[in-house]
Design an enzyme around this catalytic site. Structure first.
Site, PDB file in Angstrom:
ATOM      1  N   SER A 102       0.884  -1.017   0.012  1.00 56.45           N
ATOM      2  CA  SER A 102      -0.108   0.004   0.013  1.00 56.45           C
ATOM      3  C   SER A 102       0.832   1.365  -0.117  1.00 56.45           C
ATOM      4  O   SER A 102       1.702   1.446   0.777  1.00 56.45           O
ATOM      5  CB  SER A 102      -0.890   0.040   1.339  1.00 56.45           C
ATOM      6  OG  SER A 102      -1.746   1.270   1.359  1.00 56.45           O
ATOM      7  N   SER A 104       2.997   2.085  -2.500  1.00 53.84           N
ATOM      8  CA  SER A 104       4.107   1.790  -3.354  1.00 53.84           C
ATOM      9  C   SER A 104       4.112   2.723  -4.620  1.00 53.84           C
ATOM     10  O   SER A 104       4.917   2.631  -5.432  1.00 53.84           O
ATOM     11  CB  SER A 104       4.418   0.452  -3.559  1.00 53.84           C
ATOM     12  OG  SER A 104       3.069  -0.197  -4.350  1.00 53.84           O
ATOM     13  N   GLY A 105       2.742   3.238  -5.016  1.00 56.46           N
ATOM     14  CA  GLY A 105       2.644   3.862  -6.313  1.00 56.46           C
ATOM     15  C   GLY A 105       1.639   3.033  -7.271  1.00 56.46           C
ATOM     16  O   GLY A 105       1.911   3.398  -8.548  1.00 56.46           O
ATOM     17  N   THR A 108      -1.078   5.241  -8.947  1.00 60.15           N
ATOM     18  CA  THR A 108      -0.496   6.406  -9.549  1.00 60.15           C
ATOM     19  C   THR A 108       0.097   5.990 -10.803  1.00 60.15           C
ATOM     20  O   THR A 108      -0.137   6.610 -11.939  1.00 60.15           O
ATOM     21  CB  THR A 108       0.378   7.158  -8.554  1.00 60.15           C
ATOM     22  OG1 THR A 108      -0.079   7.438  -7.236  1.00 60.15           O
ATOM     23  CG2 THR A 108       0.823   8.441  -9.346  1.00 60.15           C
ATOM     24  N   ARG A 147      -8.826 -11.984   0.551  1.00 60.30           N
ATOM     25  CA  ARG A 147      -7.576 -11.662  -0.420  1.00 60.30           C
ATOM     26  C   ARG A 147      -7.258 -12.620  -1.505  1.00 60.30           C
ATOM     27  O   ARG A 147      -7.171 -12.133  -2.514  1.00 60.30           O
ATOM     28  CB  ARG A 147      -6.235 -11.286   0.158  1.00 60.30           C
ATOM     29  CG  ARG A 147      -6.302 -10.208   1.220  1.00 60.30           C
ATOM     30  CD  ARG A 147      -4.778  -9.944   1.819  1.00 60.30           C
ATOM     31  NE  ARG A 147      -4.812  -9.146   3.038  1.00 60.30           N
ATOM     32  CZ  ARG A 147      -4.359  -8.209   3.377  1.00 60.30           C
ATOM     33  NH1 ARG A 147      -3.912  -7.314   2.189  1.00 60.30           N
ATOM     34  NH2 ARG A 147      -4.338  -7.656   4.693  1.00 60.30           N
ATOM     35  N   SER A 174      -2.186  -7.578  -3.742  1.00 65.82           N
ATOM     36  CA  SER A 174      -1.986  -8.978  -4.070  1.00 65.82           C
ATOM     37  C   SER A 174      -0.651  -9.602  -3.559  1.00 65.82           C
ATOM     38  O   SER A 174       0.248  -9.804  -4.141  1.00 65.82           O
ATOM     39  CB  SER A 174      -1.920  -9.181  -5.760  1.00 65.82           C
ATOM     40  OG  SER A 174      -1.363  -8.315  -6.408  1.00 65.82           O
TER      41      SER A 174
HETATM   42  N1  LIG Z   1      -5.635  -4.805   6.251  1.00 67.09           N
HETATM   43  C1  LIG Z   1      -5.311  -4.313   5.053  1.00 67.09           C
HETATM   44  N2  LIG Z   1      -4.095  -4.511   4.639  1.00 67.09           N
HETATM   45  C2  LIG Z   1      -3.740  -3.867   3.349  1.00 67.09           C
HETATM   46  N3  LIG Z   1      -4.340  -2.967   2.793  1.00 67.09           N
HETATM   47  C3  LIG Z   1      -5.831  -2.304   3.410  1.00 67.09           C
HETATM   48  C4  LIG Z   1      -6.021  -3.045   4.537  1.00 67.09           C
HETATM   49  N4  LIG Z   1      -7.342  -2.756   4.918  1.00 67.09           N
HETATM   50  C5  LIG Z   1      -7.488  -1.625   4.077  1.00 67.09           C
HETATM   51  N5  LIG Z   1      -6.732  -1.581   3.040  1.00 67.09           N
HETATM   52  C6  LIG Z   1      -6.949  -0.739   1.943  1.00 67.09           C
HETATM   53  O1  LIG Z   1      -7.135  -1.417   0.905  1.00 67.09           O
HETATM   54  C7  LIG Z   1      -6.283  -1.343  -0.173  1.00 67.09           C
HETATM   55  C8  LIG Z   1      -5.977  -2.770  -0.823  1.00 67.09           C
HETATM   56  O2  LIG Z   1      -6.765  -3.518  -1.231  1.00 67.09           O
HETATM   57  P1  LIG Z   1      -6.473  -4.617  -2.331  1.00 67.09           P
HETATM   58  O3  LIG Z   1      -7.621  -5.153  -2.896  1.00 67.09           O
HETATM   59  O4  LIG Z   1      -5.219  -4.277  -3.153  1.00 67.09           O
HETATM   60  O5  LIG Z   1      -5.730  -5.685  -1.373  1.00 67.09           O
HETATM   61  S1  LIG Z   1      -5.315  -7.342  -1.721  1.00 67.09           S
HETATM   62  O6  LIG Z   1      -4.758  -7.349  -2.785  1.00 67.09           O
HETATM   63  O7  LIG Z   1      -6.610  -7.981  -1.591  1.00 67.09           O
HETATM   64  O8  LIG Z   1      -4.560  -7.434  -0.528  1.00 67.09           O
HETATM   65  C9  LIG Z   1      -5.264  -0.616   0.280  1.00 67.09           C
HETATM   66  O9  LIG Z   1      -5.159   0.357  -0.720  1.00 67.09           O
HETATM   67  P2  LIG Z   1      -3.665   0.784  -1.560  1.00 67.09           P
HETATM   68  O10 LIG Z   1      -3.214   1.553  -0.827  1.00 67.09           O
HETATM   69  O11 LIG Z   1      -4.419   1.512  -2.849  1.00 67.09           O
HETATM   70  O12 LIG Z   1      -2.933  -0.609  -1.830  1.00 67.09           O
HETATM   71  C10 LIG Z   1      -5.463   0.032   1.458  1.00 67.09           C
HETATM   72  O13 LIG Z   1      -5.929   1.181   1.334  1.00 67.09           O
HETATM   73  N1  LIG Z   2       6.807   7.826  -8.287  1.00 66.84           N
HETATM   74  C1  LIG Z   2       6.413   8.399  -7.019  1.00 66.84           C
HETATM   75  N2  LIG Z   2       7.157   9.469  -6.404  1.00 66.84           N
HETATM   76  C2  LIG Z   2       6.532  10.202  -5.267  1.00 66.84           C
HETATM   77  N3  LIG Z   2       5.440   9.861  -4.795  1.00 66.84           N
HETATM   78  C3  LIG Z   2       4.606   8.819  -5.533  1.00 66.84           C
HETATM   79  C4  LIG Z   2       5.058   8.245  -6.445  1.00 66.84           C
HETATM   80  N4  LIG Z   2       4.018   7.286  -6.696  1.00 66.84           N
HETATM   81  C5  LIG Z   2       3.014   7.607  -5.982  1.00 66.84           C
HETATM   82  N5  LIG Z   2       3.414   8.500  -5.019  1.00 66.84           N
HETATM   83  C6  LIG Z   2       2.608   8.919  -4.119  1.00 66.84           C
HETATM   84  O1  LIG Z   2       2.461   7.994  -2.905  1.00 66.84           O
HETATM   85  C7  LIG Z   2       1.095   7.977  -2.545  1.00 66.84           C
HETATM   86  C8  LIG Z   2       0.601   6.562  -2.813  1.00 66.84           C
HETATM   87  O2  LIG Z   2       0.525   6.201  -4.164  1.00 66.84           O
HETATM   88  P1  LIG Z   2      -0.648   5.202  -4.634  1.00 66.84           P
HETATM   89  O3  LIG Z   2      -0.423   5.275  -6.207  1.00 66.84           O
HETATM   90  O4  LIG Z   2      -1.895   5.583  -4.127  1.00 66.84           O
HETATM   91  O5  LIG Z   2      -0.134   3.847  -4.157  1.00 66.84           O
HETATM   92  P2  LIG Z   2      -0.947   2.434  -4.009  1.00 66.84           P
HETATM   93  O6  LIG Z   2      -1.627   2.187  -5.198  1.00 66.84           O
HETATM   94  O7  LIG Z   2       0.267   1.521  -4.227  1.00 66.84           O
HETATM   95  O8  LIG Z   2      -1.402   2.292  -2.712  1.00 66.84           O
HETATM   96  C9  LIG Z   2       0.371   9.170  -3.275  1.00 66.84           C
HETATM   97  O9  LIG Z   2       0.311  10.052  -2.572  1.00 66.84           O
HETATM   98  C10 LIG Z   2       1.078   9.330  -4.498  1.00 66.84           C
HETATM   99  O10 LIG Z   2       0.993  10.609  -5.005  1.00 66.84           O
END
Ligand SMILES: Nc1ncnc2c1ncn2[C@@H]1O[C@H](COP(=O)(O)OS(=O)(=O)O)[C@@H](OP(=O)(O)O)[C@H]1O
Ligand SMILES: Nc1ncnc2c1ncn2[C@@H]1O[C@H](COP(=O)(O)OP(=O)(O)O)[C@@H](O)[C@H]1O
Length: 298
Positions: A102, A104-105, A108, A147, A174
């Site tokens: 979460s 990691s980008g 975006t 998941r 994932s």
């Molecule tokens: N327990 C827990 N662990 C990880 N993430 C959590 C959790 N609870 C809520 N979230 C939010 O849900 C987003 C991840 O959903 P995903 O469907 O990508 O997760 S998974 O692939 O099924 O593990 C993830 O969004 P991203 O930040 O965009 O990755 C989180 O915002």
């Molecule tokens: N290459 C990058 N450099 C700096 N900041 C980034 C970069 N990619 C994403 N971000 C910032 O990091 C945060 C998380 O990005 P996001 O795309 O939502 O990640 P994820 O989908 O993996 O959770 C956002 O605030 C986004 O603006």
């Protein structure tokens, strides 16, 4: 259309102008309804198909199978092949599977890449974790089982988009290698491209755009990936997106998206979008009297 049966009839010879061994689009077997000894063009696919279903009982090649909890089902082959769709689009359908912690980008960079592709005339689809959990997967949480089911469903949906010829991007943590590998195995060879957002946990935690890491550290969210739930990085991803460049500077989302675009291009997934446009234009000029497009001379 009572008593109708399905038969595949080749097009008339005039329509089979196929060049250099490449099969003409117009030369594929055509679905034809045959009723009471007369041969007729199928005018409406649903009527023809239901005719086939009525007659399926005794025909061994139309046998039904049981899959999971579904009984008496049969795979229906599309009359427009994937290759024909890809020819029209001038690209190869594929699944770009973004994986990473979460923050990691993933979203975006996938979003930026979709813009790049679209601007260059490519047909895309983007499936994003948060969005899918609002609808299709709103019945799922973050237990290991949920998941796994989340990823299984997304894998199947992504495959459907790739089958339609789309450059399909998925953006999900994932976290479990086995789940990603199952999706890979369900895809055709070369269709699944793992894109690893290799951003260290410290960076993700510093970004923490949703404040979730802070809550997880405080124990307010349980089983948070990277904190008290595992993330298993890909062993051999097709594309690894590094967070830092050689000088230790954080790379921008555009640089990362461009890296993936170039890799796709190098691997031959993107062909010149002008090709199908020309193909359609010239095929239209040679449209058969029965309305079928003729791509024979391409
Ligand atoms: N327990 C827990 N662990 C990880 N993430 C959590 C959790 N609870 C809520 N979230 C939010 O849900 C987003 C991840 O959903 P995903 O469907 O990508 O997760 S998974 O692939 O099924 O593990 C993830 O969004 P991203 O930040 O965009 O990755 C989180 O915002
Ligand atoms: N290459 C990058 N450099 C700096 N900041 C980034 C970069 N990619 C994403 N971000 C910032 O990091 C945060 C998380 O990005 P996001 O795309 O939502 O990640 P994820 O989908 O993996 O959770 C956002 O605030 C986004 O603006």
């Amino acid at each position: 259309m009572n008593g109708a049966s399905l038969r595949c009839t080749p097009l008339p010879a005039a329509a089979q102008r196929c060049s250099g061994g490449r099969r003409a689009l117009g030369a594929r077997p055509r679905l034809t309804a045959v009723a009471a000894g007369t041969t007729a063009r199928a005018s409406a696919a649903p009527a023809t198909l239901s005719g086939a279903a009525n007659n399926a009982v005794a025909a061994p090649h139309l046998a039904t199978v049981d899959v999971g909890r579904s009984t008496n089902i049969r795979w229906h082959q599309s009359m427009v092949s994937r290759g024909e769709k890809e020819l029209l689009l001038g690209q190869r359908g594929c699944v770009l599977w973004f994986t990473g912690l979460s923050g990691s980008g993933k979203s975006t960079v996938a979003c930026t890449l979709e813009h790049l592709l679209h601007d260059r005339g490519h047909f895309t689809s983007l499936l994003d974790g948060d969005n899918i959990r609002h609808g299709l997967n709103k019945d799922l949480g973050f237990s290991p089982e949920d998941r796994t089911e989340n990823i299984r469903r997304i894998g199947e949906v992504a495959k459907l988009f790739a089958d339609a010829g789309a450059v399909t991007m998925t953006s999900f943590i994932s976290p479990y290698r086995a789940d990603r590998d199952i999706v890979r195995q369900r895809c055709r060879p070369g269709e699944f491209l793992e894109v690893y957002m290799d951003t260290p946990l410290e960076v993700c935690e510093r970004r923490d755009p949703k404040g979730l890491y802070k809550k997880a550290r405080a124990g307010l969210i349980k089983n948070f990936t990277g904190i008290d739930d595992p993330y298993e990085p890909p062993v051999n991803p097709e594309i690894r997106v590094a967070c830092f460049d050689a000088d230790g500077r954080q790379r921008t989302p555009l640089e990362m998206a461009q890296q993936i675009f170039d890799a796709l291009d190098d691997m031959g997934y993107l062909r010149d979008p002008a090709i199908p446009t020309l193909a359609v234009a010239s095929a239209l000029q040679r449209k058969h009297s029965d309305g079928i497009l003729d791509f024979a001379c391409l």
